[in-house]
Write a protein that holds these residues in place. Structure first.
Motif, short mmCIF file in Angstrom:
data_model
loop_
_atom_site.label_atom_id
_atom_site.label_comp_id
_atom_site.label_asym_id
_atom_site.label_seq_id
_atom_site.Cartn_x
_atom_site.Cartn_y
_atom_site.Cartn_z
N ASN A 37 9.31 1.64 -6.02
CA ASN A 37 9.35 0.15 -5.27
C ASN A 37 9.33 -0.96 -6.27
O ASN A 37 9.56 -2.09 -6.20
N SER A 84 0.88 -1.18 0.08
CA SER A 84 0.00 0.03 -0.03
C SER A 84 0.79 1.29 -0.02
O SER A 84 0.33 2.35 -0.56
N ASN A 85 2.11 1.15 0.28
CA ASN A 85 2.80 2.28 0.38
C ASN A 85 3.92 2.37 -0.72
O ASN A 85 4.79 3.39 -0.74
N ASP A 86 3.60 1.58 -1.72
CA ASP A 86 4.59 1.43 -2.69
C ASP A 86 4.41 2.50 -3.92
O ASP A 86 3.21 2.84 -4.13
N ARG A 87 5.82 3.08 -4.54
CA ARG A 87 5.64 3.99 -5.58
C ARG A 87 5.86 3.05 -6.82
O ARG A 87 6.70 2.27 -6.88
N VAL A 92 -1.92 1.16 -4.27
CA VAL A 92 -0.55 1.57 -3.78
C VAL A 92 -0.62 3.05 -3.61
O VAL A 92 -1.54 3.78 -3.83
N GLN A 93 0.62 3.48 -3.11
CA GLN A 93 0.62 5.06 -2.86
C GLN A 93 0.39 5.85 -3.97
O GLN A 93 -0.10 6.75 -4.20
N SER A 94 1.30 5.51 -5.06
CA SER A 94 1.50 6.32 -6.22
C SER A 94 1.64 5.10 -7.32
O SER A 94 2.28 4.24 -7.23
#
Length: 221
Positions: free
Chosen positions: A109, A41-44, A63-65
């Motif tokens: 990521n 969920s925090n991946d770019r 994901v984050q972005s």
């Protein structure tokens, strides 16, 4: 003939491409599920060769972005139309090739390339650029048609004939084993190589590769 001719081909065929059906829906869903499980969920995330954005729209909400790119402005225009109809806040589209993205400005990521690597003209160079764009221990996830493993009639006769009359883009000819060698040579450890086909002989291995640490790269070198 070069990248400019490839861009013109995809611009010219973008609307027809957008109307095409997915050949193996069950295999495609397997690929989406497998990829989603690898992303956090925090991946770019960067997707190269995103086409009309179908995969980006399915994955970006987790994901984050998510930056989805393609060399074809026609493809990106359709992707943005689809996104306007069903917005995903984390998702952005951009007309760009891998070598136009600056590693100093962005680190991802995960980099995704579905039905992409066989279309680039400098495969080793593109893989090195992907490596540079990834953060430490980042993942490169691909699903690539390996033309070298296909029927000789396709790769030696049909494909060149279609390219000669403008009915097909550039396609690099390599086997799955050669693709794995290229990926390793660019500084990746291959974690998985799978087939997601549910019908016929797909010849499109799904590969998950991790960027090697600098120490591992020095030992390998």
């Amino acid at each position: 003939m070069g990248t400019a001719s490839d861009t013109r081909f995809w611009d010219r065929t973008s609307r027809k491409y957008a109307r095409g059906a997915i050949a193996d829906p069950a295999g495609y869903e397997h690929t989406l599920d497998r990829t989603r499980a690898l992303l956090g969920s925090n991946d770019r995330v960067l997707e190269l060769g995103c086409g009309t954005g179908t995969t980006a729209l399915r994955l970006a909400g987790d994901v984050q972005s998510y930056l989805a790119t393609d060399i074809s402005a026609g493809m990106i225009a359709i992707a943005e139309e689809k996104c306007s109809a069903a917005p995903v806040p984390a998702l952005a589209f951009r007309v760009a090739a891998a070598d136009e993205l600056m590693p100093e400005a962005m680190q991802f990521n995960a980099v995704l390339g579905f039905n992409y690597l066989h279309l680039v003209r400098d495969l080793p160079g593109t893989l090195r650029r992907i490596h540079a764009l990834l953060a430490a221990d980042g993942l490169f996830i691909s699903k690539t048609p390996c033309v070298g493993d296909m029927n000789p009639l396709v790769r030696l006769a049909l494909l060149p004939a279609m390219r000669a009359i403008g009915k097909a883009p550039y396609a690099g000819i390599f086997r799955a084993a050669e693709l794995r060698q290229f990926i390793r040579a660019a500084g990746f450890d291959i974690l998985a190589a799978e087939s997601h086909a549910t019908r016929g002989n797909d010849n499109r291995p799904y590969i998950v590769a991790r960027k090697q640490s600098p120490a591992a790269e020095q030992i390998a070198g």
